[in-house]
Scaffold this motif. Structure first.
Motif, PDB file in Angstrom:
ATOM      1  N   ALA A 165       0.841  -1.200   0.000  1.00  0.00           N
ATOM      2  CA  ALA A 165       0.000   0.000   0.000  1.00  0.00           C
ATOM      3  C   ALA A 165       0.875   1.250   0.000  1.00  0.00           C
ATOM      4  CB  ALA A 165      -0.906  -0.007   1.226  1.00  0.00           C
ATOM      5  N   ASN A 166       0.214   2.387  -0.228  1.00  0.00           N
ATOM      6  CA  ASN A 166       0.879   3.667  -0.110  1.00  0.00           C
ATOM      7  C   ASN A 166       0.943   4.025   1.377  1.00  0.00           C
ATOM      8  OD1 ASN A 166       1.985   6.134  -0.916  1.00  0.00           O
ATOM      9  ND2 ASN A 166       0.532   6.292  -2.622  1.00  0.00           N
ATOM     10  N   VAL A 167       1.972   4.770   1.782  1.00  0.00           N
ATOM     11  CA  VAL A 167       2.066   5.194   3.185  1.00  0.00           C
ATOM     12  C   VAL A 167       0.903   6.141   3.507  1.00  0.00           C
ATOM     13  CG1 VAL A 167       3.546   7.229   2.819  1.00  0.00           C
ATOM     14  CG2 VAL A 167       3.771   5.912   4.939  1.00  0.00           C
ATOM     15  N   ALA A 168       0.421   6.113   4.753  1.00  0.00           N
ATOM     16  CA  ALA A 168      -0.663   7.006   5.179  1.00  0.00           C
ATOM     17  C   ALA A 168      -0.093   8.390   5.467  1.00  0.00           C
ATOM     18  CB  ALA A 168      -1.341   6.451   6.431  1.00  0.00           C
ATOM     19  N   MET A 169      -0.761   9.423   4.917  1.00  0.00           N
ATOM     20  CA  MET A 169      -0.285  10.804   5.088  1.00  0.00           C
ATOM     21  C   MET A 169      -1.409  11.690   5.593  1.00  0.00           C
ATOM     22  SD  MET A 169       1.949  10.915   1.559  1.00  0.00           S
ATOM     23  CE  MET A 169       0.966   9.691   0.708  1.00  0.00           C
ATOM     24  N   CYS A 216       6.766  15.022   5.501  1.00  0.00           N
ATOM     25  CA  CYS A 216       6.509  14.311   4.241  1.00  0.00           C
ATOM     26  C   CYS A 216       6.686  15.246   3.046  1.00  0.00           C
ATOM     27  CB  CYS A 216       5.085  13.759   4.286  1.00  0.00           C
ATOM     28  SG  CYS A 216       4.588  12.938   2.775  1.00  0.00           S
ATOM     29  N   GLY A 217       7.207  14.653   1.972  1.00  0.00           N
ATOM     30  CA  GLY A 217       7.440  15.396   0.736  1.00  0.00           C
ATOM     31  C   GLY A 217       6.179  15.834   0.019  1.00  0.00           C
ATOM     32  N   VAL A 218       5.028  15.395   0.515  1.00  0.00           N
ATOM     33  CA  VAL A 218       3.772  15.909  -0.037  1.00  0.00           C
ATOM     34  C   VAL A 218       3.562  17.366   0.402  1.00  0.00           C
ATOM     35  CG1 VAL A 218       1.248  15.659   0.091  1.00  0.00           C
ATOM     36  CG2 VAL A 218       2.665  13.673  -0.388  1.00  0.00           C
ATOM     37  N   THR A 219       4.222  17.758   1.491  1.00  0.00           N
ATOM     38  CA  THR A 219       4.076  19.141   1.973  1.00  0.00           C
ATOM     39  C   THR A 219       4.363  20.164   0.866  1.00  0.00           C
ATOM     40  OG1 THR A 219       4.813  18.357   4.141  1.00  0.00           O
ATOM     41  CG2 THR A 219       4.734  20.759   3.803  1.00  0.00           C
ATOM     42  N   PRO A 220       5.538  20.124   0.216  1.00  0.00           N
ATOM     43  CA  PRO A 220       5.784  21.130  -0.825  1.00  0.00           C
ATOM     44  C   PRO A 220       4.773  21.046  -1.971  1.00  0.00           C
ATOM     45  CG  PRO A 220       7.545  19.462  -0.773  1.00  0.00           C
ATOM     46  CD  PRO A 220       6.712  19.277   0.459  1.00  0.00           C
ATOM     47  N   GLN A 221       4.330  19.838  -2.309  1.00  0.00           N
ATOM     48  CA  GLN A 221       3.327  19.721  -3.370  1.00  0.00           C
ATOM     49  C   GLN A 221       2.028  20.407  -2.961  1.00  0.00           C
ATOM     50  OE1 GLN A 221       2.893  15.698  -4.966  1.00  0.00           O
ATOM     51  NE2 GLN A 221       4.964  15.223  -4.290  1.00  0.00           N
ATOM     52  N   ALA A 222       1.625  20.168  -1.683  1.00  0.00           N
ATOM     53  CA  ALA A 222       0.387  20.775  -1.210  1.00  0.00           C
ATOM     54  C   ALA A 222       0.517  22.294  -1.167  1.00  0.00           C
ATOM     55  CB  ALA A 222       0.039  20.228   0.178  1.00  0.00           C
ATOM     56  N   VAL A 223       1.696  22.750  -0.767  1.00  0.00           N
ATOM     57  CA  VAL A 223       1.954  24.187  -0.654  1.00  0.00           C
ATOM     58  C   VAL A 223       1.939  24.848  -2.037  1.00  0.00           C
ATOM     59  CG1 VAL A 223       3.904  25.742  -0.210  1.00  0.00           C
ATOM     60  CG2 VAL A 223       3.112  24.167   1.581  1.00  0.00           C
ATOM     61  N   ILE A 224       2.518  24.166  -3.028  1.00  0.00           N
ATOM     62  CA  ILE A 224       2.522  24.701  -4.392  1.00  0.00           C
ATOM     63  C   ILE A 224       1.099  24.739  -4.945  1.00  0.00           C
ATOM     64  CG2 ILE A 224       3.201  24.161  -6.777  1.00  0.00           C
ATOM     65  CD1 ILE A 224       5.910  23.222  -5.547  1.00  0.00           C
ATOM     66  N   ALA A 225       0.342  23.652  -4.689  1.00  0.00           N
ATOM     67  CA  ALA A 225      -1.045  23.634  -5.169  1.00  0.00           C
ATOM     68  C   ALA A 225      -1.835  24.803  -4.576  1.00  0.00           C
ATOM     69  CB  ALA A 225      -1.705  22.299  -4.809  1.00  0.00           C
ATOM     70  N   ILE A 274      -4.302  15.797  14.118  1.00  0.00           N
ATOM     71  CA  ILE A 274      -4.867  14.695  13.329  1.00  0.00           C
ATOM     72  C   ILE A 274      -6.017  14.088  14.116  1.00  0.00           C
ATOM     73  CG2 ILE A 274      -4.431  12.431  12.279  1.00  0.00           C
ATOM     74  CD1 ILE A 274      -1.469  13.303  12.045  1.00  0.00           C
ATOM     75  N   GLU A 275      -7.226  14.161  13.521  1.00  0.00           N
ATOM     76  CA  GLU A 275      -8.395  13.711  14.270  1.00  0.00           C
ATOM     77  C   GLU A 275      -8.624  12.212  14.189  1.00  0.00           C
ATOM     78  OE1 GLU A 275     -11.771  16.054  13.170  1.00  0.00           O
ATOM     79  OE2 GLU A 275     -10.787  17.926  13.761  1.00  0.00           O
ATOM     80  N   ASN A 276      -8.356  11.627  13.043  1.00  0.00           N
ATOM     81  CA  ASN A 276      -8.690  10.219  12.854  1.00  0.00           C
ATOM     82  C   ASN A 276      -7.610   9.533  12.012  1.00  0.00           C
ATOM     83  OD1 ASN A 276      -9.807   7.740  12.369  1.00  0.00           O
ATOM     84  ND2 ASN A 276     -11.816   8.517  11.747  1.00  0.00           N
ATOM     85  N   LEU A 277      -6.822   8.675  12.669  1.00  0.00           N
ATOM     86  CA  LEU A 277      -5.736   8.001  11.949  1.00  0.00           C
ATOM     87  C   LEU A 277      -6.272   7.116  10.829  1.00  0.00           C
ATOM     88  CD1 LEU A 277      -3.050   6.785  14.518  1.00  0.00           C
ATOM     89  CD2 LEU A 277      -2.925   8.670  12.893  1.00  0.00           C
ATOM     90  N   ALA A 278      -7.505   6.638  10.989  1.00  0.00           N
ATOM     91  CA  ALA A 278      -8.078   5.728   9.990  1.00  0.00           C
ATOM     92  C   ALA A 278      -8.458   6.463   8.703  1.00  0.00           C
ATOM     93  CB  ALA A 278      -9.291   5.012  10.573  1.00  0.00           C
ATOM     94  N   LYS A 279      -8.420   7.803   8.743  1.00  0.00           N
ATOM     95  CA  LYS A 279      -8.795   8.565   7.548  1.00  0.00           C
ATOM     96  C   LYS A 279      -7.656   9.475   7.111  1.00  0.00           C
ATOM     97  CE  LYS A 279     -13.734   8.255   8.111  1.00  0.00           C
ATOM     98  NZ  LYS A 279     -15.007   8.918   8.409  1.00  0.00           N
ATOM     99  N   PRO A 280      -6.648   8.905   6.458  1.00  0.00           N
ATOM    100  CA  PRO A 280      -5.530   9.743   6.002  1.00  0.00           C
ATOM    101  C   PRO A 280      -5.986  10.720   4.916  1.00  0.00           C
ATOM    102  CG  PRO A 280      -5.298   7.484   5.199  1.00  0.00           C
ATOM    103  CD  PRO A 280      -6.467   7.482   6.125  1.00  0.00           C
ATOM    104  N   ASP A 281      -5.311  11.856   4.848  1.00  0.00           N
ATOM    105  CA  ASP A 281      -5.623  12.846   3.804  1.00  0.00           C
ATOM    106  C   ASP A 281      -5.035  12.450   2.454  1.00  0.00           C
ATOM    107  OD1 ASP A 281      -7.016  14.847   5.427  1.00  0.00           O
ATOM    108  OD2 ASP A 281      -5.097  15.009   6.469  1.00  0.00           O
TER     109      ASP A 281
END
Lengths: 274, 274
Positions: B151-155, B237-246, B212-219
């Motif tokens: 699976a993909n890592v939970a973020m 996580c490296g998704v941070t810069p992607q989210a920031v750019i978006a 983080i309210e619910n670990l079972a529901k990753p963003d």
């Protein structure tokens, strides 16, 4: 500026400015028989265990098998009260404020000098102490509640079995410090550099997973509050070898009295592996 | 033994034996447009961000202020598709399996080649990726559940604010791996050696403390079970810069497509600070 160093403070405690050797001489003279915590900041303090030669090799094997709770930082020649690696002037018979003498596992006396108990077959072990890593944590700005409140660290027997050697066996004792998560992560980094003074934690989080039923009731030391935003972090503790020796009931043993440690000439920073 | 290296496996994936440069040539030819995880084991893979020069200095300042989520491991000359520090033969216009092209914060195309979108004012950033430290964890014998289950890592988005720079601002995104306490401690030691690929965790334990309210529901990514004897451990996580750019909605940007990374000639072990 006064060029002369004061020997004692107004409260009767030795001055924090006294270097290790001067402190040991003050203690050797019998003029200070109190606790050593906070003295000679920057220098290693150690737990002392003295055993007859016949038991020493089993105890050394025990320490070798259990380096986290029992890191040996000094080992004497049989019959010698010297420990030159930790300080050329050290005399282990006089340089600790108070000693405990044990016979068949029973405490028979607490004394400031063990000349009368000394024997030619005694082997001395100095074991690293968490004071060294606590200093590194405090210098990094990580608050330690038991230090701030002047209490003893909370210690617990666990269900983690030490690897036995000869008559020496028993559960690992751990010390616990409550830390915020970011401080816990930083504390793991810092203490990992200090394998000779217990090193990285052995556990964090749920105490039940290592057999601790109630954090509020430590087996040794003082209870400390764990706040909602903190995690209990557990390090292997130098009380482990003491508990193991008490359980093995050797015919004869000498240890330091609690809180009354050997002050060495070795700098805490030299305990760092890197 | 076959002296010739197979280019692809029966399943159409490139052979794991292919070295980084051969893999990039295969991708450059357009014959592989899939995910890169598991390819070229031992070599660094990186996230790609390409921005016009006018935004690049703000983005570099953002990365400098937020090295944990945004560790820049490669920076191009303006207009150049080369990244010689990470591989002399790299051409950033062709060597990733898939790219995403963004205009005003909207995804406008996903393509295997960005020759048509290339401009002389583009600056490319390669950002370290957790693949590097996960490999070090797995090699140390630490199980990673999302890897084991494919699976993909939970973020998760957190309430930890990044330090803003120019138009770039937003919350830190973290990845979470559930670990037993002893493995968590060891993982902190190992990842501390890898500051260029997110380094030590930023949090462990109670997810609510970082919003983080619910670990079972990753963003982002896939949910993963956290067992009773495990602690959730959170890395920037490296998704941070992607989210920031978006969120900053630049007039023009190109990124890698999720899971479709730049494969470099740099060994993961060279990401270790010590």
């Amino acid at each position: 500026m006064n060029a002369q160093v004061q020997t004692t403070e107004a409260n009767g405690r030795p001055s924090r400015d006294l270097p290790p050797e001067a402190l040991r001489m003050l203690i050797r003279s019998g003029r200070y028989q109190g606790a050593t915590s906070g003295l000679a900041p920057g220098f290693v303090q150690g737990n002392l265990v003295i055993l007859p030669k016949g038991l020493a090799s089993d105890f050394l094997a025990f320490a070798h098998q259990n380096p986290r709770p029992c890191p040996v930082i000094g080992l004497s020649e049989p019959g010698s009260p010297r420990m030159p690696d930790l300080g050329t002037s050290i005399d282990l018979r006089t340089d600790l404020p108070r000693y405990r003498v044990w016979k068949n596992g029973e405490l028979v006396s607490e004394v400031p000098d063990i000349h009368d108990d000394w024997r030619d077959d005694l082997v001395s072990f100095v074991i690293g102490c968490s004071f060294s890593f606590e200093e590194a944590l405090l210098e990094d700005g990580i608050p330690l509640r038991h230090v701030a409140s002047g209490a003893n660290v909370a210690m617990y027997r666990t269900n983690i079995a030490c690897t036995p050697a000869g008559p020496f066996a028993g559960p690992m004792v751990v010390s616990m410090r409550p830390l915020k998560a970011a401080d816990a992560i930083r504390a793991i980094q810092i203490t990992s550099r200090f394998p000779a003074v217990h090193g990285a934690p052995v556990h964090l989080g749920d105490p039940a997973l290592i057999g601790i039923e109630n954090l509020a009731k430590p087996d040794y030391g003082d209870a400390v509050e764990v706040k909602d935003d903190e995690i209990p972090v557990f390090w292997a503790c130098g009380v482990t070898p003491q508990a193991v020796i008490a359980a093995a009931k050797p015919a004869f043993a000498i240890t330091h009295a609690p809180g009354s440690m050997l002050i060495t000439d070795k700098r805490n920073s030299r305990m760092s592996a890197f």
